[in-house]
Design a protein around this motif. Structure first.
Motif, short mmCIF file in Angstrom:
data_model
loop_
_atom_site.label_atom_id
_atom_site.label_comp_id
_atom_site.label_asym_id
_atom_site.label_seq_id
_atom_site.Cartn_x
_atom_site.Cartn_y
_atom_site.Cartn_z
N LEU A 1 -5.79 3.06 11.86
CA LEU A 1 -6.00 4.35 11.20
C LEU A 1 -4.84 5.31 11.44
O LEU A 1 -4.41 6.00 10.52
CB LEU A 1 -7.31 4.97 11.67
N SER B 1 -7.70 4.49 -0.19
CA SER B 1 -8.61 4.41 0.97
C SER B 1 -9.39 3.10 0.94
O SER B 1 -9.54 2.43 1.98
CB SER B 1 -9.57 5.59 0.98
N GLY C 1 0.56 7.07 4.98
CA GLY C 1 0.09 7.86 3.85
C GLY C 1 0.86 9.16 3.73
O GLY C 1 1.23 9.59 2.63
N ALA D 1 -7.04 0.33 1.84
CA ALA D 1 -6.77 0.31 3.28
C ALA D 1 -7.93 -0.36 4.02
O ALA D 1 -7.72 -1.13 4.97
CB ALA D 1 -6.55 1.72 3.81
N ALA E 1 -6.37 8.72 -4.08
CA ALA E 1 -6.83 8.76 -2.69
C ALA E 1 -7.99 7.80 -2.46
O ALA E 1 -8.03 7.08 -1.45
CB ALA E 1 -7.24 10.17 -2.31
N TRP F 1 0.84 -1.21 0.00
CA TRP F 1 0.00 0.00 0.00
C TRP F 1 0.87 1.25 0.00
O TRP F 1 0.61 2.20 -0.73
CB TRP F 1 -0.91 -0.03 1.23
N PHE G 1 -2.49 6.62 8.47
CA PHE G 1 -2.36 8.05 8.27
C PHE G 1 -0.88 8.44 8.18
O PHE G 1 -0.47 9.17 7.27
CB PHE G 1 -3.04 8.83 9.40
#
Length: 101
Positions: A77, A49, A84, A52, A45, A14, A81
């Motif tokens: 999360l 998402s 990312g 994820a 995005a 990812w 974050f």
């Protein structure tokens, strides 16, 4: 394959997907094959998402306790974050190294 290793490999894939997607999309934009400059970031995005969410659903172990599951979700999360954010910087560095300033 153990759950932790499967989670780690999925999260690593990812993380690497963002720079790869932007590097692969840049030549399409420069050759005017496809005008994607306005759409690549939102599409990426959304895809990341959703990915994820699939990683969480498939790789994070379920527990009978709702509080523990909520803790797993919060930790996941927060980690995603931060990853990312790091992937965004990695994309910037890679694009800068390839295409210059």
């Amino acid at each position: 394959m153990k759950t932790a290793l499967r989670l780690l490999l999925n999260v690593l894939a990812w993380f690497l997907a963002m720079p790869v997607l932007f590097v692969l999309a840049a030549p399409l934009e420069s050759h005017k094959v496809l005008s994607i400059s306005d759409h690549i970031a939102p599409v990426t995005a959304v895809v990341l998402s959703l990915w994820a969410g699939v990683i969480y659903w498939r790789c994070v172990p379920s527990t009978p306790s709702g509080w523990r599951r909520a803790g797993y979700l919060a930790a996941f999360l927060a980690a995603m974050f931060l990853l990312g954010w790091a992937a965004m910087w990695a994309t910037f560095v890679v694009m800068l190294a390839i295409y210059g300033a």
